[in-house]
Design a protein around this motif. Structure first.
Motif, PDB file in Angstrom:
ATOM      1  N   PRO A  55       0.837  -1.204   0.000  1.00  0.00           N
ATOM      2  CA  PRO A  55       0.000   0.000   0.000  1.00  0.00           C
ATOM      3  C   PRO A  55       0.873   1.256   0.000  1.00  0.00           C
ATOM      4  CG  PRO A  55      -0.485  -1.430   1.878  1.00  0.00           C
ATOM      5  CD  PRO A  55       0.747  -1.948   1.237  1.00  0.00           C
ATOM      6  N   VAL A  56       0.452   2.246  -0.753  1.00  0.00           N
ATOM      7  CA  VAL A  56       1.185   3.511  -0.812  1.00  0.00           C
ATOM      8  C   VAL A  56       0.371   4.634  -0.176  1.00  0.00           C
ATOM      9  CG1 VAL A  56       2.214   5.213  -2.358  1.00  0.00           C
ATOM     10  CG2 VAL A  56       2.378   2.786  -2.900  1.00  0.00           C
ATOM     11  N   LEU A  57      -0.929   4.653  -0.454  1.00  0.00           N
ATOM     12  CA  LEU A  57      -1.763   5.742   0.066  1.00  0.00           C
ATOM     13  C   LEU A  57      -2.390   5.410   1.413  1.00  0.00           C
ATOM     14  CD1 LEU A  57      -3.516   7.001  -3.169  1.00  0.00           C
ATOM     15  CD2 LEU A  57      -1.335   7.652  -2.168  1.00  0.00           C
ATOM     16  N   ASN A  58      -2.755   4.161   1.626  1.00  0.00           N
ATOM     17  CA  ASN A  58      -3.302   3.744   2.926  1.00  0.00           C
ATOM     18  C   ASN A  58      -2.343   2.746   3.528  1.00  0.00           C
ATOM     19  OD1 ASN A  58      -5.666   5.131   3.508  1.00  0.00           O
ATOM     20  ND2 ASN A  58      -6.791   3.921   1.984  1.00  0.00           N
ATOM     21  N   ARG A  59      -1.322   3.263   4.160  1.00  0.00           N
ATOM     22  CA  ARG A  59      -0.284   2.363   4.621  1.00  0.00           C
ATOM     23  C   ARG A  59      -0.625   1.759   5.973  1.00  0.00           C
ATOM     24  NH1 ARG A  59       5.504   4.872   3.506  1.00  0.00           N
ATOM     25  NH2 ARG A  59       4.852   6.332   5.104  1.00  0.00           N
ATOM     26  N   VAL A  60      -0.052   0.602   6.205  1.00  0.00           N
ATOM     27  CA  VAL A  60      -0.158  -0.054   7.505  1.00  0.00           C
ATOM     28  C   VAL A  60       1.258  -0.039   8.070  1.00  0.00           C
ATOM     29  CG1 VAL A  60      -0.781  -2.175   8.693  1.00  0.00           C
ATOM     30  CG2 VAL A  60      -2.007  -1.503   6.620  1.00  0.00           C
ATOM     31  N   ILE A  61       1.384   0.358   9.336  1.00  0.00           N
ATOM     32  CA  ILE A  61       2.741   0.502   9.878  1.00  0.00           C
ATOM     33  C   ILE A  61       2.944  -0.365  11.118  1.00  0.00           C
ATOM     34  CG2 ILE A  61       3.114   2.815   8.974  1.00  0.00           C
ATOM     35  CD1 ILE A  61       2.437   3.832  11.841  1.00  0.00           C
ATOM     36  N   ASP A  62       4.208  -0.657  11.407  1.00  0.00           N
ATOM     37  CA  ASP A  62       4.512  -1.412  12.623  1.00  0.00           C
ATOM     38  C   ASP A  62       4.882  -0.432  13.740  1.00  0.00           C
ATOM     39  OD1 ASP A  62       7.075  -0.556  12.146  1.00  0.00           O
ATOM     40  OD2 ASP A  62       7.808  -2.485  11.415  1.00  0.00           O
ATOM     41  N   THR A  63       5.320  -0.973  14.881  1.00  0.00           N
ATOM     42  CA  THR A  63       5.578  -0.120  16.042  1.00  0.00           C
ATOM     43  C   THR A  63       6.677   0.908  15.778  1.00  0.00           C
ATOM     44  OG1 THR A  63       6.828  -2.001  16.808  1.00  0.00           O
ATOM     45  CG2 THR A  63       4.770  -1.553  17.943  1.00  0.00           C
ATOM     46  N   ASP A  64       7.548   0.619  14.796  1.00  0.00           N
ATOM     47  CA  ASP A  64       8.609   1.578  14.477  1.00  0.00           C
ATOM     48  C   ASP A  64       8.189   2.530  13.366  1.00  0.00           C
ATOM     49  OD1 ASP A  64      10.254   0.375  16.335  1.00  0.00           O
ATOM     50  OD2 ASP A  64      10.921  -1.126  14.878  1.00  0.00           O
ATOM     51  N   GLU A  65       6.905   2.551  13.060  1.00  0.00           N
ATOM     52  CA  GLU A  65       6.359   3.416  12.024  1.00  0.00           C
ATOM     53  C   GLU A  65       6.871   3.047  10.638  1.00  0.00           C
ATOM     54  OE1 GLU A  65       6.613   7.557  13.001  1.00  0.00           O
ATOM     55  OE2 GLU A  65       5.999   7.217  15.084  1.00  0.00           O
ATOM     56  N   ALA A  66       7.392   1.833  10.492  1.00  0.00           N
ATOM     57  CA  ALA A  66       7.823   1.380   9.174  1.00  0.00           C
ATOM     58  C   ALA A  66       6.640   0.689   8.495  1.00  0.00           C
ATOM     59  CB  ALA A  66       8.977   0.398   9.310  1.00  0.00           C
ATOM     60  N   PRO A  67       6.467   0.905   7.177  1.00  0.00           N
ATOM     61  CA  PRO A  67       5.322   0.304   6.509  1.00  0.00           C
ATOM     62  C   PRO A  67       5.422  -1.224   6.462  1.00  0.00           C
ATOM     63  CG  PRO A  67       6.695   1.526   4.958  1.00  0.00           C
ATOM     64  CD  PRO A  67       7.249   1.787   6.306  1.00  0.00           C
ATOM     65  N   ILE A  68       4.270  -1.860   6.602  1.00  0.00           N
ATOM     66  CA  ILE A  68       4.201  -3.317   6.550  1.00  0.00           C
ATOM     67  C   ILE A  68       3.579  -3.678   5.203  1.00  0.00           C
ATOM     68  CG2 ILE A  68       3.192  -5.386   7.593  1.00  0.00           C
ATOM     69  CD1 ILE A  68       2.879  -3.875  10.169  1.00  0.00           C
ATOM     70  N   SER A  69       4.143  -4.696   4.520  1.00  0.00           N
ATOM     71  CA  SER A  69       3.508  -5.125   3.282  1.00  0.00           C
ATOM     72  C   SER A  69       2.512  -6.233   3.605  1.00  0.00           C
ATOM     73  CB  SER A  69       4.557  -5.609   2.286  1.00  0.00           C
ATOM     74  OG  SER A  69       5.247  -6.689   2.852  1.00  0.00           O
ATOM     75  N   MET A  70       1.421  -6.259   2.814  1.00  0.00           N
ATOM     76  CA  MET A  70       0.394  -7.286   3.002  1.00  0.00           C
ATOM     77  C   MET A  70       0.943  -8.604   2.452  1.00  0.00           C
ATOM     78  SD  MET A  70      -2.261  -5.742   4.233  1.00  0.00           S
ATOM     79  CE  MET A  70      -1.290  -4.594   5.149  1.00  0.00           C
ATOM     80  N   ARG A  71       0.646  -9.693   3.150  1.00  0.00           N
ATOM     81  CA  ARG A  71       1.055 -10.975   2.605  1.00  0.00           C
ATOM     82  C   ARG A  71      -0.181 -11.827   2.372  1.00  0.00           C
ATOM     83  NH1 ARG A  71       4.699 -11.231   6.982  1.00  0.00           N
ATOM     84  NH2 ARG A  71       4.061 -13.359   7.404  1.00  0.00           N
ATOM     85  N   ARG A  72      -0.068 -12.727   1.410  1.00  0.00           N
ATOM     86  CA  ARG A  72      -1.275 -13.434   0.976  1.00  0.00           C
ATOM     87  C   ARG A  72      -1.741 -14.512   1.944  1.00  0.00           C
ATOM     88  NH1 ARG A  72      -1.796 -12.405  -4.754  1.00  0.00           N
ATOM     89  NH2 ARG A  72      -0.203 -10.867  -5.192  1.00  0.00           N
ATOM     90  N   GLU A  73      -0.806 -14.940   2.828  1.00  0.00           N
ATOM     91  CA  GLU A  73      -1.160 -16.169   3.538  1.00  0.00           C
ATOM     92  C   GLU A  73      -1.991 -15.937   4.815  1.00  0.00           C
ATOM     93  OE1 GLU A  73       1.862 -15.085   2.843  1.00  0.00           O
ATOM     94  OE2 GLU A  73       3.241 -15.272   4.534  1.00  0.00           O
ATOM     95  N   GLY A  74      -2.272 -14.708   5.178  1.00  0.00           N
ATOM     96  CA  GLY A  74      -3.048 -14.565   6.411  1.00  0.00           C
ATOM     97  C   GLY A  74      -3.478 -13.120   6.666  1.00  0.00           C
ATOM     98  N   VAL A  75      -3.839 -12.865   7.919  1.00  0.00           N
ATOM     99  CA  VAL A  75      -4.423 -11.585   8.275  1.00  0.00           C
ATOM    100  C   VAL A  75      -3.489 -10.849   9.254  1.00  0.00           C
ATOM    101  CG1 VAL A  75      -5.786 -12.610  10.155  1.00  0.00           C
ATOM    102  CG2 VAL A  75      -6.541 -10.476   9.119  1.00  0.00           C
ATOM    103  N   ILE A  76      -3.439  -9.535   9.112  1.00  0.00           N
ATOM    104  CA  ILE A  76      -2.663  -8.704  10.041  1.00  0.00           C
ATOM    105  C   ILE A  76      -3.654  -7.965  10.925  1.00  0.00           C
ATOM    106  CG2 ILE A  76      -1.125  -6.711  10.224  1.00  0.00           C
ATOM    107  CD1 ILE A  76       0.069  -7.600   7.527  1.00  0.00           C
ATOM    108  N   LEU A  77      -3.500  -8.103  12.239  1.00  0.00           N
ATOM    109  CA  LEU A  77      -4.440  -7.450  13.156  1.00  0.00           C
ATOM    110  C   LEU A  77      -3.899  -6.113  13.609  1.00  0.00           C
ATOM    111  CD1 LEU A  77      -5.438 -10.410  15.528  1.00  0.00           C
ATOM    112  CD2 LEU A  77      -6.460  -9.729  13.350  1.00  0.00           C
ATOM    113  N   SER A  78      -4.800  -5.173  13.835  1.00  0.00           N
ATOM    114  CA  SER A  78      -4.373  -3.942  14.480  1.00  0.00           C
ATOM    115  C   SER A  78      -4.111  -4.276  15.943  1.00  0.00           C
ATOM    116  CB  SER A  78      -5.463  -2.881  14.368  1.00  0.00           C
ATOM    117  OG  SER A  78      -6.627  -3.329  15.004  1.00  0.00           O
ATOM    118  N   LYS A  79      -3.225  -3.497  16.554  1.00  0.00           N
ATOM    119  CA  LYS A  79      -2.831  -3.756  17.940  1.00  0.00           C
ATOM    120  C   LYS A  79      -4.052  -3.813  18.872  1.00  0.00           C
ATOM    121  CE  LYS A  79       0.545  -3.849  21.170  1.00  0.00           C
ATOM    122  NZ  LYS A  79      -0.336  -3.922  22.312  1.00  0.00           N
ATOM    123  N   PRO A  80      -4.980  -2.815  18.777  1.00  0.00           N
ATOM    124  CA  PRO A  80      -6.134  -2.889  19.690  1.00  0.00           C
ATOM    125  C   PRO A  80      -6.986  -4.136  19.468  1.00  0.00           C
ATOM    126  CG  PRO A  80      -6.277  -0.947  18.265  1.00  0.00           C
ATOM    127  CD  PRO A  80      -4.950  -1.559  18.033  1.00  0.00           C
TER     128      PRO A  80
END
Lengths: 242, 788
Positions: free
Chosen positions: B527-552
């Motif tokens: 994602p470029v416009l709607n990025r997902v970031i990790d705790t270090d504010e680095a962008p995370i890329s989506m992977r096909r094999e599963g789901v990424i949860l938001s921390k909350p």
């Protein structure tokens, strides 16, 4: 008002028509009503008189703690009455020692440190140890006020007052809170200071017998001087009755 | 007839009225804070419940595609159901003006006759639409106010592809829309989402719902389980395209207000106890001092033959009168200010009325704390006085004993002059008092740090949300699902630079007994416009094999990478998916889950479908672009990032977010109160010493050093402690203030610490100056001649 003094050394204090009034209108209290007075240098002076007669007020004005309502007071050639607050502070620091009825030692400092409080800021102080030796307390230099008797505390207060080698030592009821033996010891210290250091000593007191020690006794009444008596035959502190 | 002792008590009170008033006020303030905050939280919660109750807000919402009205009777027969109402709900776009983005709106039906059985509305002004007048609407009051609309104004809306003109006949508030948020958006904004109500027959005609409904509202009977009813309703409504029923707790407006009340409650659990604690500390010191001053009289009373108990009771009464009066004053003031504050919140939450309710426990706590500290403080001192014989008590106290305490000053002899030694000795002689003052000032500092960090956290949220994560200028949502073709159409529009697709699927997430109703968001692999970031504010890329949860969400469901998430999809074929959790992302708004958009389509068996897109645009062509977007029938809503940012800032600054300003003020008052009182008390106790120094020829500044040096040491000692406490308190408050809508990152901003420390130093300097002014005015002779 009579000054029966003979030829004296030059006066350390000289007041003219010194007046002090507290309050205004009908409630006004006239503490001093135009006092003219010369105090020769090096004398031991006792101010006697009933409560409210003005003796403490005079002491406070001469000591730079208070200002008159009218009239002038000179310390040597300097007019006290025109001094600013800072100048009065400097005057007290350099020339005046005070001893009060309630000792007023710093409870958080021991005897020696109480004296050093003054020697640290004075121009030509004596050593704190020496000052304590003068009042006979060099052995108790490291005791705190809470560990000293009333008389001892008062002697520390005197040591603290004289350590700066003041020109004048003012004492307001210095023996008021002490028993006779202790009171006598304190008076002895004061006469010693007067004789050994040449310090002018002015004592306000109710105790008439203290007058026997004085070179000059000034009787106060109703805000004025009733009479000044020169004491021809001074006694020593050991000799007076209590 | 009053006993002589009681008469003495009254006269003593009159004599020390200034001091008594000061003590009473400190107590009153502590109690006031307590009563006010708990009263406010209680009132808001009670009002919310009463509002729901009076306007019969449903407990279960069951959306369907289209169900015939007779189904309602079957729903009503489900055990545990008390009342059922069917209504029509449709999406509309309101046209505000040529250059403005269209506003999304929800149209809701009112029964043709009378008031709705459930989800009634509160008519603020005007009247309900008349039966048979299809062009009359009642508009949500908040939207009308935000847009400056008046009765009888015309409103143009596109409904179901048809452009219609309406006349506003009334304005309404509704417990269902305390907060109004456009679907798919997180941030409520009165100006960008509208609700209007029409008569059932008129609205049914517009959406082809004659004799039918597409939303069932269900009220539960006493003690009925919503789970059971929802299950039964979903089964019954399945043939009619049920999208899955949800409870009141998942109603967005209710969720927001619950979160905010929760935040307020957690603040009210932190700030008033601190205030009360500080009040108790000040009270103890002042009463200590007051009883010491009465020492001579105590000796006298004992000499007359009064027993220790009688005299103790006498002084205890004196203290209790002050404490009780203070607590009463604080309670009354707390009720009054709680009420006043609730009125402010009433406007913010748009409650039509207020149910003022205070928690009786707050009075009990307030009274108990003030009375206990007041009496403990005085008993402690009295005990010391009673050990003395009357004769000793009547004499002035002996000088405080400095000979037995640990003599730090002697160890530092070489470096200290006598005045510094006095400072050090006093501090080591009364360590309890010094520690108390240090803790007090540190607490004030910590409160300031927490409120300032919170503010920095709000800014950080904004920055991360709008500069790091969401980077498109415009976001578009489609009406329902669209194919990739819609994206191509968007990309071809003049002014559009880049288009990034997104897909949101409404989902109930489960893990064992934990569940959360939210959405899975599909994103491109990078994602470029709607990025997902990790705790270090680095962008995370989506992977096909599963789901990424938001921390909350991960916290809520107690899941971590490697676990399996159960996702009940609530649309389409409604599959239940078992998805491996492959990562956790930092999010600041909402609690979403992310998947690669292609993988999401595959598991849903709906390839190439999108529900929205983020766009970067050439701002110079915005006007033309808006006109073209409005003309596209497949577009349900368009949001400008700048509008969303403003809305978020507004929510953070108004309402509960504003509590942080109150906190800052409280912190300042506490800090100043402690510093100033410590200085005042030190001054009162040392007036004679300071006068002696002046008589000996110490200048004002030199004498003040002895007094202010102590204050300086205490203040400086408080700084590191306050910083430490500040870290902890920041964490607590940030957690308390984070809501479902937005999370505030726990950022330790050095600026906040610096600023808070400067504030403490300024408070100390100001207190020092005030006390020094008093010192300068001391009558030297009087101070020296009076006995302590």
């Amino acid at each position: 008002m009579t000054d029966t003094s003979a030829a004296s050394p030059r006066p350390v204090f000289c007041t003219k028509a010194l007046t002090k009034t507290y309050g205004e209108g009908p409630a006004a209290v006239h503490a001093l009503r135009g006092v003219d007075l010369d105090i020769p240098e090096g004398e031991f002076v006792v101010l006697l008189g009933p409560s409210g007669s003005g003796k403490s007020t005079l002491l406070n004005i001469l000591g730079g703690l208070d200002r008159p309502s009218a009239g002038t007071a000179h310390f040597k050639d300097v007019e006290l009455t025109g001094m600013s607050d800072a100048e009065l502070t400097k005057y007290r620091r350099d020339h005046v020692g005070f001893v009060f009825q309630f000792y007023n030692l710093m409870p958080s400092l021991n005897a020696r440190e109480n004296v050093e409080l003054v020697t640290e800021i004075a121009k030509t102080p004596m050593d704190a140890k020496e000052a304590l030796a003068l009042v006979g307390l060099d052995k108790r230099a490291h005791h705190f006020p809470s560990e000293l008797s009333g008389g001892e505390q008062q002697r520390v207060a005197i040591a603290r007052a004289v350590a700066k080698r003041p020109t004048v030592l003012f004492c307001d009821e210095p023996t008021g809170a002490l028993d006779s033996a202790t009171g006598r010891a304190v008076l002895k210290v004061l006469t010693d200071v007067n004789q050994q250091l040449g310090t002018t000593v002015m004592i306000v007191t109710h105790a008439a017998n203290t007058a026997m020690l004085a070179d000059r006794v000034i009787h106060f009444a109703d805000g004025g001087i009733r009479e000044v008596i020169r004491n021809r035959e001074k006694l020593t502190a050991e000799q007076i009755d209590w | 007839m009053l006993s002589p002792l009681d008469r003495k008590l009254l006269r003593d009170l009159a004599r020390i009225k200034g001091q008594a008033a000061a003590i009473g006020l400190v107590i009153a303030l502590g109690v006031l804070m307590m009563v006010m905050m708990t009263g406010l939280v209680n009132t808001l919660d009670q009002t919310r419940l009463a509002y729901y109750d009076r306007y019969r807000l449903a407990q279960v919402f069951a959306p369907v595609t289209r169900a015939p009205e007779p189904v309602l009777a079957r729903l009503a027969a489900i055990p545990g159901v008390a009342a059922v109402e069917g209504r029509v709900s449709g999406w509309a776009l309101i046209d505000i003006g040529a250059h403005e983005l269209p506003v999304r709106a929800q149209a809701l039906s009112l029964p043709d006759l009378g008031r709705p059985r459930l989800n009634d509305i509160y008519l603020v002004g005007g009247r309900l639409p008349e039966l048979g007048r299809a062009d009359e609407i009642v508009l949500l009051d908040g939207f009308a106010k935000a847009r400056g609309l008046a009765l009888n104004d015309r409103l143009i809306a596109t409904m179901n592809g048809t452009r219609r003109a309406f006349r506003i006949t009334g304005f309404a508030q509704s417990p269902e829309f305390l907060y109004s948020t456009a679907p798919g958006e997180m941030v409520p904004d009165d100006a960008r989402f509208a609700v209007f109500w029409m008569r059932h027959s008129a609205l049914a005609a517009a959406y082809d719902m004659k004799g039918a409904f597409n939303q069932a509202l269900i009220a539960l009977g006493r003690g009925a389980s919503s789970e059971g009813v929802m299950l039964a309703a979903d089964q019954m409504l399945a043939p009619y395209g049920s999208a899955g029923s949800y409870g009141l707790e998942d109603l967005i407006s209710n969720r927001f207000i619950m979160e905010e009340i929760k935040g307020l409650r957690s603040t009210s659990g932190v700030v008033p106890p601190i205030f009360l604690g500080v009040a108790a500390f000040l009270l103890y010191i002042v009463i200590n001092r007051m009883v010491q001053a009465e020492r001579e009289q105590i000796g006298l009373l004992k000499a007359f033959g009064y027993s220790g108990l009688e005299v103790s009771l006498h002084y205890l009464k004196l203290v209790l009168v002050i404490a009780v009066l203070g607590a009463v004053l604080g309670s009354l003031g707390g009720m009054w200010s709680g009420h006043a504050l609730a009125r402010v919140y009433q406007i913010y939450y748009k409650f039509p009325f207020l149910v003022f309710s205070v928690d009786p426990r707050s009075f009990v706590t307030g009274f108990a704390v003030s009375i206990l500290t007041a009496s403990a403080g005085s008993l402690f001192v009295l005990r010391g006085v009673f050990r003395l014989t009357p004769a000793v008590a009547m004499r002035p106290p002996a000088p405080p004993d400095y000979s037995r305490s640990f003599d730090l000053a002697a160890r530092l002899k070489r470096w200290l002059d006598q005045p510094s030694r006095m400072v050090v000795r006093r501090l080591t002689r009364y360590p309890g008092r010094m520690i108390g003052a240090v803790i007090g000032i540190a607490t004030g500092l910590a409160l300031s740090v927490a409120s300032l960090t919170l503010m920095a956290g709000f800014d950080e949220t904004l920055d991360l949300s709008f500069n790091v994560m969401s980077r498109g200028e415009l976001s578009v949502s489609f009406t329902g699902k669209q194919t990739d073709k819609a994206l191509l159409e968007l990309a071809r529009l003049p002014g559009v630079e880049h288009v990034e697709p997104s897909r949101a699927v409404s989902t109930v997430f489960r893990n064992g007994t934990y569940s959360y109703r939210g959405a899975i968001e599909g994103r491109p692999e990078f994602p470029v416009l709607n990025r997902v970031i990790d705790t270090d504010e680095a962008p995370i890329s989506m992977r096909r094999e599963g789901v990424i949860l938001s921390k909350p969400l991960a916290d809520l469901l107690h899941l971590q990478p490697g676990d399996t998430l159960i996702a009940e999809i609530k649309e389409g074929r409604r599959p239940v998916l078992h998805l491996p959790v492959i990562g956790v992302a930092e999010t600041l708004m909402g609690a979403p889950a992310f998947m690669e958009i292609g993988a999401l389509s595959r598991v849903l068996n709906e390839p190439g479908q999108v529900t929205g897109a983020a766009l970067t645009i050439d701002e110079a062509q915005l006007d033309g672009l808006i006109a073209r977007l409005k003309a596209m029938p497949q577009i349900a809503g368009v949001t400008l990032k700048s509008d969303m940012r403003e809305a978020l800032v507004r929510i953070m600054n108004e309402g509960p977010g504003a509590v942080r300003f109150v906190m800052l003020a409280v912190a300042a008052i506490i800090t100043f109160g402690i510093v100033y009182n410590s200085a005042r008390i030190a001054f009162a106790e040392r007036e004679r010493d300071l006068a002696s120094l002046r008589v000996m020829g110490f200048s004002r500044g030199e004498a003040a050093f002895v007094l202010l040096g102590e204050l300086a040491v205490v203040t400086l000692a408080a700084l590191p402690l306050g910083v430490g406490l500040g870290y902890g308190l920041t964490y607590l408050t940030v957690k308390g203030f984070s809501t479902d809508i937005y999370q505030i990152p726990v950022t330790y901003s050095p600026e906040s610490f610096g600023l808070a420390m400067v504030a403490v130093l300024v408070a100390a300097a100001l207190s020092g100056w005030l006390v020094k002014r008093e010192l300068d005015r001391v009558d030297l002779v009087a101070a020296l001649k009076t006995r302590d």
